[in-house]
Design a protein around this motif. Structure first.
Motif, PDB file in Angstrom:
ATOM      1  N   PHE A 113       0.843  -1.324   0.126  1.00  0.00           N
ATOM      2  CA  PHE A 113      -0.158   0.088   0.061  1.00  0.00           C
ATOM      3  C   PHE A 113       0.782   1.223   0.173  1.00  0.00           C
ATOM      4  O   PHE A 113       2.154   1.344   0.382  1.00  0.00           O
ATOM      5  CB  PHE A 113      -0.939   0.106   1.160  1.00  0.00           C
ATOM      6  CG  PHE A 113      -0.307   0.037   2.480  1.00  0.00           C
ATOM      7  CD1 PHE A 113       0.243   1.166   3.313  1.00  0.00           C
ATOM      8  CD2 PHE A 113       0.277  -1.239   3.143  1.00  0.00           C
ATOM      9  CE1 PHE A 113       0.990   1.059   4.237  1.00  0.00           C
ATOM     10  CE2 PHE A 113       1.245  -1.240   4.557  1.00  0.00           C
ATOM     11  CZ  PHE A 113       1.397   0.102   5.051  1.00  0.00           C
ATOM     12  N   LYS A 114       0.267   2.319  -0.282  1.00  0.00           N
ATOM     13  CA  LYS A 114       0.803   3.747  -0.265  1.00  0.00           C
ATOM     14  C   LYS A 114       0.223   4.457   0.951  1.00  0.00           C
ATOM     15  O   LYS A 114      -0.970   4.530   0.894  1.00  0.00           O
ATOM     16  CB  LYS A 114       0.687   4.307  -1.757  1.00  0.00           C
ATOM     17  CG  LYS A 114       1.278   5.726  -1.951  1.00  0.00           C
ATOM     18  CD  LYS A 114       1.041   6.447  -3.115  1.00  0.00           C
ATOM     19  CE  LYS A 114       1.861   7.832  -3.458  1.00  0.00           C
ATOM     20  NZ  LYS A 114       1.605   8.151  -4.727  1.00  0.00           N
ATOM     21  N   ARG A 115       1.152   5.287   1.479  1.00  0.00           N
ATOM     22  CA  ARG A 115       0.527   5.914   2.502  1.00  0.00           C
ATOM     23  C   ARG A 115       0.140   7.468   1.909  1.00  0.00           C
ATOM     24  O   ARG A 115       0.697   8.170   1.265  1.00  0.00           O
ATOM     25  CB  ARG A 115       1.533   6.438   3.602  1.00  0.00           C
ATOM     26  CG  ARG A 115       2.976   6.771   3.151  1.00  0.00           C
ATOM     27  CD  ARG A 115       3.989   6.953   4.301  1.00  0.00           C
ATOM     28  NE  ARG A 115       5.248   7.375   4.011  1.00  0.00           N
ATOM     29  CZ  ARG A 115       6.368   7.447   4.622  1.00  0.00           C
ATOM     30  NH1 ARG A 115       6.016   7.387   6.163  1.00  0.00           N
ATOM     31  NH2 ARG A 115       7.425   7.614   4.133  1.00  0.00           N
ATOM     32  N   VAL A 116      -1.159   7.466   2.055  1.00  0.00           N
ATOM     33  CA  VAL A 116      -2.040   8.838   1.415  1.00  0.00           C
ATOM     34  C   VAL A 116      -3.017   9.320   2.406  1.00  0.00           C
ATOM     35  O   VAL A 116      -3.343  10.718   2.305  1.00  0.00           O
ATOM     36  CB  VAL A 116      -2.779   8.223   0.168  1.00  0.00           C
ATOM     37  CG1 VAL A 116      -1.805   8.028  -0.867  1.00  0.00           C
ATOM     38  CG2 VAL A 116      -3.725   7.109   0.323  1.00  0.00           C
ATOM     39  N   GLY A 117      -3.387   8.521   3.289  1.00  0.00           N
ATOM     40  CA  GLY A 117      -4.449   9.094   4.330  1.00  0.00           C
ATOM     41  C   GLY A 117      -4.001   8.533   5.824  1.00  0.00           C
ATOM     42  O   GLY A 117      -3.112   8.132   5.840  1.00  0.00           O
ATOM     43  N   GLU A 118      -4.900   9.067   6.557  1.00  0.00           N
ATOM     44  CA  GLU A 118      -4.681   8.708   7.889  1.00  0.00           C
ATOM     45  C   GLU A 118      -4.524   7.194   8.389  1.00  0.00           C
ATOM     46  O   GLU A 118      -3.568   6.846   8.928  1.00  0.00           O
ATOM     47  CB  GLU A 118      -5.851   9.359   9.026  1.00  0.00           C
ATOM     48  CG  GLU A 118      -5.498   8.790  10.409  1.00  0.00           C
ATOM     49  CD  GLU A 118      -4.278   9.626  10.890  1.00  0.00           C
ATOM     50  OE1 GLU A 118      -3.727   8.968  12.202  1.00  0.00           O
ATOM     51  OE2 GLU A 118      -3.602  10.563  10.523  1.00  0.00           O
ATOM     52  N   ALA A 119      -5.509   6.481   7.651  1.00  0.00           N
ATOM     53  CA  ALA A 119      -4.970   4.968   8.016  1.00  0.00           C
ATOM     54  C   ALA A 119      -3.986   4.312   7.468  1.00  0.00           C
ATOM     55  O   ALA A 119      -3.269   3.624   8.187  1.00  0.00           O
ATOM     56  CB  ALA A 119      -6.572   4.252   7.392  1.00  0.00           C
TER      57      ALA A 119
END
Length: 256
Positions: free
Chosen positions: A62-68
């Motif tokens: 996954f890519k870190r894009v939001g809080e989760a």
């Protein structure tokens, strides 16, 4: 299957500065193209496609894009997450030569399918499309498994300068393929759909999801199709009838 099973993260790998892989033991079988609902305790639950399967060891990338995803990115070996699934339908592999086209984190979704095709004796050509060379991942993994890999970068820092869809259209004119499999930005996948000729195409779509089992309706597209249960993989016959494919998506409230 609709209650999270708490698992321990067994392995982690930083693929690039914003993309990470987590691997964990999970006993259920997973087909390439299916997804999990990943619960980050105290934060949220999000859908992530399977990016790795080896017997009971499964993985997501996954890519870190939001809080989760930012909180998920912080987790390391020994930390715990909750897993539901796998859900949805996967890719149906057939033919002698498949063209795989992955854009951005869509690379994580098509990679297990390419590896499975190679195990079946099907020739696999893969296009990895990213904005710049520093965003590439899974290139060596795919090459080690025998795939023919092409790179497309928007800025030309590696491989073909331009979009993955442009390179794919070029290859479609030069080589014979039995099937196109793709995941990534919808504008990219829409171009592949429009230029596929008579070659079958399967695309994995991403939509806002909350339940993963077809109840909440957040991921509805077209006339009553739900990405979580009717997809996330759709063939060209379905995609050609979807007015919104490659045009617009909906937010958490269902608005365009």
């Amino acid at each position: 299957m609709n209650k999270p099973i708490v698992v321990t993260i067994e392995e982690t790998k930083i693929e690039n500065k914003d993309v990470k892989t987590l691997r964990f033991h999970y006993h259920r079988d997973v087909s390439p193209g299916q997804f999990f609902m990943i619960w980050i305790p105290g934060v949220d639950e999000i859908p992530l496609s399977s990016s790795f399967t080896r017997e009971n060891l499964k993985g997501v990338t996954f890519k870190r894009v939001g809080e989760a995803t930012r909180q998920l990115f912080k987790l390391d070996k020994g930390d715990k997450i909750g897993i539901r699934g796998p859900y949805g339908n996967g890719f149906k592999l057939f033919g002698e030569h498949i063209l795989f086209v992955g854009g951005g984190t869509g690379i994580a979704t098509i990679t297990p399918a390419a590896e499975e095709a190679l195990k079946m004796g099907i020739e696999a050509t893969i296009i990895l499309g990213v904005k710049t060379k520093d965003e590439l991942f899974f290139e060596e993994r795919l090459k080690e498994n025998g795939a023919k890999v092409y790179i497309a970068t928007d800025d030309g820092t590696r491989g073909y300068k331009g979009f993955a869809s442009e390179l794919a259209i070029k290859l479609l004119k030069e080589e014979e393929f039995s099937l196109i499999i793709t995941c990534g930005p919808e504008l990219m996948m829409k171009q592949l759909l429009l230029n596929r000729g008579d070659i079958p195409l399967q695309a994995s779509l991403e939509r806002y999801m909350k339940c993963g089992i077809g109840v909440c309706g957040h991921c509805c597209i077209g006339r009553g199709l739900r990405v979580c249960v009717d997809g996330p993989v759709f063939n060209h016959e379905v995609l050609e009838k979807l007015e919104e494919f490659g045009v617009y998506t909906r937010d958490a409230s269902g608005r365009r």
